[in-house]
Design a protein around this motif. Structure first.
Motif, PDB file in Angstrom:
ATOM      1  N   ILE A 119       1.051  -1.175  -0.009  1.00  0.00           N
ATOM      2  CA  ILE A 119      -0.162   0.081   0.042  1.00  0.00           C
ATOM      3  C   ILE A 119       0.952   0.881   0.111  1.00  0.00           C
ATOM      4  O   ILE A 119       1.973   1.292   0.762  1.00  0.00           O
ATOM      5  CB  ILE A 119      -1.057   0.029   1.238  1.00  0.00           C
ATOM      6  CG1 ILE A 119      -0.301  -0.037   2.466  1.00  0.00           C
ATOM      7  CG2 ILE A 119      -2.096  -0.896   1.000  1.00  0.00           C
ATOM      8  CD1 ILE A 119      -1.291   0.176   3.601  1.00  0.00           C
ATOM      9  N   VAL A 120       0.465   2.028  -0.900  1.00  0.00           N
ATOM     10  CA  VAL A 120       1.399   3.294  -1.133  1.00  0.00           C
ATOM     11  C   VAL A 120       0.532   4.453  -0.997  1.00  0.00           C
ATOM     12  O   VAL A 120      -0.720   4.623  -1.699  1.00  0.00           O
ATOM     13  CB  VAL A 120       2.126   3.223  -2.373  1.00  0.00           C
ATOM     14  CG1 VAL A 120       2.917   4.456  -2.629  1.00  0.00           C
ATOM     15  CG2 VAL A 120       2.840   2.136  -2.478  1.00  0.00           C
ATOM     16  N   LEU A 121       0.768   5.855  -0.529  1.00  0.00           N
ATOM     17  CA  LEU A 121       0.181   7.153  -0.443  1.00  0.00           C
ATOM     18  C   LEU A 121       0.214   7.257  -2.030  1.00  0.00           C
ATOM     19  O   LEU A 121       1.150   7.388  -2.569  1.00  0.00           O
ATOM     20  CB  LEU A 121       0.885   7.860   0.726  1.00  0.00           C
ATOM     21  CG  LEU A 121       0.722   7.680   1.921  1.00  0.00           C
ATOM     22  CD1 LEU A 121       1.322   8.659   2.980  1.00  0.00           C
ATOM     23  CD2 LEU A 121      -0.523   7.670   2.438  1.00  0.00           C
ATOM     24  N   PRO A 122      -0.988   7.909  -2.377  1.00  0.00           N
ATOM     25  CA  PRO A 122      -0.843   8.507  -3.840  1.00  0.00           C
ATOM     26  C   PRO A 122      -0.027   9.619  -4.091  1.00  0.00           C
ATOM     27  O   PRO A 122       0.501   9.466  -5.210  1.00  0.00           O
ATOM     28  CB  PRO A 122      -2.460   9.197  -3.820  1.00  0.00           C
ATOM     29  CG  PRO A 122      -3.215   8.546  -2.673  1.00  0.00           C
ATOM     30  CD  PRO A 122      -1.941   8.087  -1.805  1.00  0.00           C
ATOM     31  N   ASP A 123       0.692  10.298  -3.453  1.00  0.00           N
ATOM     32  CA  ASP A 123       1.516  11.263  -3.752  1.00  0.00           C
ATOM     33  C   ASP A 123       2.994  10.778  -3.249  1.00  0.00           C
ATOM     34  O   ASP A 123       3.922  11.698  -3.588  1.00  0.00           O
ATOM     35  CB  ASP A 123       1.307  12.593  -2.993  1.00  0.00           C
ATOM     36  CG  ASP A 123       1.323  12.407  -1.431  1.00  0.00           C
ATOM     37  OD1 ASP A 123       1.450  11.353  -0.919  1.00  0.00           O
ATOM     38  OD2 ASP A 123       1.112  13.690  -0.750  1.00  0.00           O
ATOM     39  N   VAL A 149      -5.518   4.997   0.039  1.00  0.00           N
ATOM     40  CA  VAL A 149      -4.058   4.589  -0.515  1.00  0.00           C
ATOM     41  C   VAL A 149      -4.240   3.913  -1.764  1.00  0.00           C
ATOM     42  O   VAL A 149      -5.418   3.454  -2.076  1.00  0.00           O
ATOM     43  CB  VAL A 149      -3.320   3.701   0.627  1.00  0.00           C
ATOM     44  CG1 VAL A 149      -3.127   4.461   1.928  1.00  0.00           C
ATOM     45  CG2 VAL A 149      -4.338   2.492   1.013  1.00  0.00           C
ATOM     46  N   HIS A 150      -3.091   3.910  -2.478  1.00  0.00           N
ATOM     47  CA  HIS A 150      -2.986   2.884  -3.645  1.00  0.00           C
ATOM     48  C   HIS A 150      -2.550   1.543  -3.052  1.00  0.00           C
ATOM     49  O   HIS A 150      -1.927   1.327  -2.298  1.00  0.00           O
ATOM     50  CB  HIS A 150      -1.877   3.158  -4.658  1.00  0.00           C
ATOM     51  CG  HIS A 150      -1.992   4.734  -5.255  1.00  0.00           C
ATOM     52  ND1 HIS A 150      -3.358   5.233  -5.668  1.00  0.00           N
ATOM     53  CD2 HIS A 150      -1.316   5.514  -5.924  1.00  0.00           C
ATOM     54  CE1 HIS A 150      -3.311   6.131  -6.251  1.00  0.00           C
ATOM     55  NE2 HIS A 150      -2.038   6.566  -6.440  1.00  0.00           N
ATOM     56  N   LEU A 151      -3.360   0.687  -3.904  1.00  0.00           N
ATOM     57  CA  LEU A 151      -3.195  -0.946  -3.450  1.00  0.00           C
ATOM     58  C   LEU A 151      -2.419  -1.253  -4.442  1.00  0.00           C
ATOM     59  O   LEU A 151      -2.979  -1.332  -5.908  1.00  0.00           O
ATOM     60  CB  LEU A 151      -4.355  -1.670  -2.978  1.00  0.00           C
ATOM     61  CG  LEU A 151      -4.188  -3.215  -2.890  1.00  0.00           C
ATOM     62  CD1 LEU A 151      -3.491  -3.242  -1.502  1.00  0.00           C
ATOM     63  CD2 LEU A 151      -5.602  -3.951  -2.970  1.00  0.00           C
ATOM     64  N   TYR A 152      -1.197  -1.754  -4.573  1.00  0.00           N
ATOM     65  CA  TYR A 152      -0.458  -2.195  -5.405  1.00  0.00           C
ATOM     66  C   TYR A 152      -0.128  -3.658  -5.296  1.00  0.00           C
ATOM     67  O   TYR A 152      -0.294  -4.305  -4.283  1.00  0.00           O
ATOM     68  CB  TYR A 152       1.217  -1.696  -5.498  1.00  0.00           C
ATOM     69  CG  TYR A 152       1.194  -0.512  -6.263  1.00  0.00           C
ATOM     70  CD1 TYR A 152       1.469  -0.412  -7.757  1.00  0.00           C
ATOM     71  CD2 TYR A 152       0.624   0.898  -5.879  1.00  0.00           C
ATOM     72  CE1 TYR A 152       1.426   0.837  -8.451  1.00  0.00           C
ATOM     73  CE2 TYR A 152       0.672   2.006  -6.740  1.00  0.00           C
ATOM     74  CZ  TYR A 152       1.153   2.039  -7.921  1.00  0.00           C
ATOM     75  OH  TYR A 152       1.071   3.056  -8.465  1.00  0.00           O
ATOM     76  N   GLY A 153      -0.038  -4.730  -6.144  1.00  0.00           N
ATOM     77  CA  GLY A 153       0.347  -5.882  -5.946  1.00  0.00           C
ATOM     78  C   GLY A 153       0.699  -6.970  -7.420  1.00  0.00           C
ATOM     79  O   GLY A 153       0.771  -6.281  -8.541  1.00  0.00           O
ATOM     80  N   GLN A 154       1.130  -8.169  -7.049  1.00  0.00           N
ATOM     81  CA  GLN A 154       1.013  -8.986  -8.087  1.00  0.00           C
ATOM     82  C   GLN A 154       0.834 -10.519  -7.711  1.00  0.00           C
ATOM     83  O   GLN A 154       0.898 -10.764  -6.496  1.00  0.00           O
ATOM     84  CB  GLN A 154       2.428  -8.868  -8.503  1.00  0.00           C
ATOM     85  CG  GLN A 154       3.503  -9.268  -7.525  1.00  0.00           C
ATOM     86  CD  GLN A 154       5.011  -8.999  -8.018  1.00  0.00           C
ATOM     87  OE1 GLN A 154       5.465  -9.863  -8.849  1.00  0.00           O
ATOM     88  NE2 GLN A 154       5.332  -8.105  -7.731  1.00  0.00           N
ATOM     89  N   ARG A 155       0.419 -11.268  -8.518  1.00  0.00           N
ATOM     90  CA  ARG A 155       0.260 -12.733  -8.260  1.00  0.00           C
ATOM     91  C   ARG A 155       1.536 -13.415  -8.264  1.00  0.00           C
ATOM     92  O   ARG A 155       2.377 -12.969  -9.174  1.00  0.00           O
ATOM     93  CB  ARG A 155      -0.851 -13.226  -9.398  1.00  0.00           C
ATOM     94  CG  ARG A 155      -2.119 -12.712  -9.442  1.00  0.00           C
ATOM     95  CD  ARG A 155      -3.203 -13.583  -9.888  1.00  0.00           C
ATOM     96  NE  ARG A 155      -3.336 -14.717  -9.441  1.00  0.00           N
ATOM     97  CZ  ARG A 155      -4.162 -14.990  -8.222  1.00  0.00           C
ATOM     98  NH1 ARG A 155      -4.432 -13.837  -7.304  1.00  0.00           N
ATOM     99  NH2 ARG A 155      -4.255 -16.120  -7.542  1.00  0.00           N
ATOM    100  N   LEU A 156       1.625 -14.262  -7.437  1.00  0.00           N
ATOM    101  CA  LEU A 156       2.867 -14.948  -7.234  1.00  0.00           C
ATOM    102  C   LEU A 156       2.875 -16.473  -7.928  1.00  0.00           C
ATOM    103  O   LEU A 156       3.853 -17.194  -8.190  1.00  0.00           O
ATOM    104  CB  LEU A 156       3.381 -15.054  -5.651  1.00  0.00           C
ATOM    105  CG  LEU A 156       3.474 -13.893  -5.030  1.00  0.00           C
ATOM    106  CD1 LEU A 156       3.836 -14.130  -3.642  1.00  0.00           C
ATOM    107  CD2 LEU A 156       4.547 -13.318  -5.679  1.00  0.00           C
ATOM    108  N   VAL A 157       1.487 -16.805  -8.206  1.00  0.00           N
ATOM    109  CA  VAL A 157       1.347 -18.218  -8.947  1.00  0.00           C
ATOM    110  C   VAL A 157       0.341 -18.020 -10.072  1.00  0.00           C
ATOM    111  O   VAL A 157      -0.214 -17.166 -10.119  1.00  0.00           O
ATOM    112  CB  VAL A 157       0.549 -19.158  -7.818  1.00  0.00           C
ATOM    113  CG1 VAL A 157       1.532 -19.482  -6.636  1.00  0.00           C
ATOM    114  CG2 VAL A 157      -0.670 -18.709  -7.539  1.00  0.00           C
TER     115      VAL A 157
END
Length: 162
Positions: A119-123, A149-157
């Motif tokens: 999670i990252v703040l938008p600015d 907040v911005h939710l960033y992510g990725q699949r690992l499988v």
């Protein structure tokens, strides 16, 4: 990267005393020594409860404390996350990306989870860049502890495989 310990307190408190550091954190942390103590204790306790947590980042050539990074999933967090926080004097050296990559590799090899988030703040453009460099993509915006907040992510499988 090594486990955070109580011996890191002075350096950790100095890092969190910098409002430019804490203003970029999605986790609300104050700038006082008391808040730094609580924060450090939470990360050390998280390791006891979950078996993993943020590590201390230490510059190889000097032994200087750089910051913290690692996997993280406290109660109420929206998933298994990877986070990072560096002392301002170490920004722009690639340490956050290096630590985030190492954290991602640890999660892939050691933890049985299908995806990982940050999670990252938008600015916070620096943290957005780190998230994107490790392969995260912006998933959506969420409310977390009263903040957008911005939710960033990725699949690992690979769920498409038979």
């Amino acid at each position: 990267m090594r486990p955070l310990t109580g011996d890191d307190f002075a350096d950790y408190a100095a890092m969190l005393a910098d409002p430019q550091v804490t203003d970029g954190l999605a986790e609300t942390v104050g700038n006082s020594a008391e808040e730094a103590w609580r924060s450090l204790a939470i990360f050390i306790g998280h390791r006891e409860i979950r078996g993993y947590s943020h590590w201390a980042l230490v510059e190889k050539s000097t032994g200087e404390f750089v910051g913290r990074a690692g996997p993280w999933q406290p109660h109420g967090f929206p998933g298994l996350g990877i986070g990072w926080c560096l002392a301002r004097g170490h920004w722009g050296k690639g340490y956050a990306t290096e630590a985030a990559h190492a954290s991602l590799n640890y999660v892939r090899k050691e933890l049985d989870v299908p995806k990982v988030i940050s999670i990252v703040l938008p600015d916070n453009s620096r943290s957005i860049a780190v998230a994107e460099r490790i392969g995260h993509r912006h998933l959506r915006d969420i409310q977390y502890r009263g903040r957008t907040v911005h939710l960033y992510g990725q699949r690992l499988v690979d769920t498409a495989a038979p």
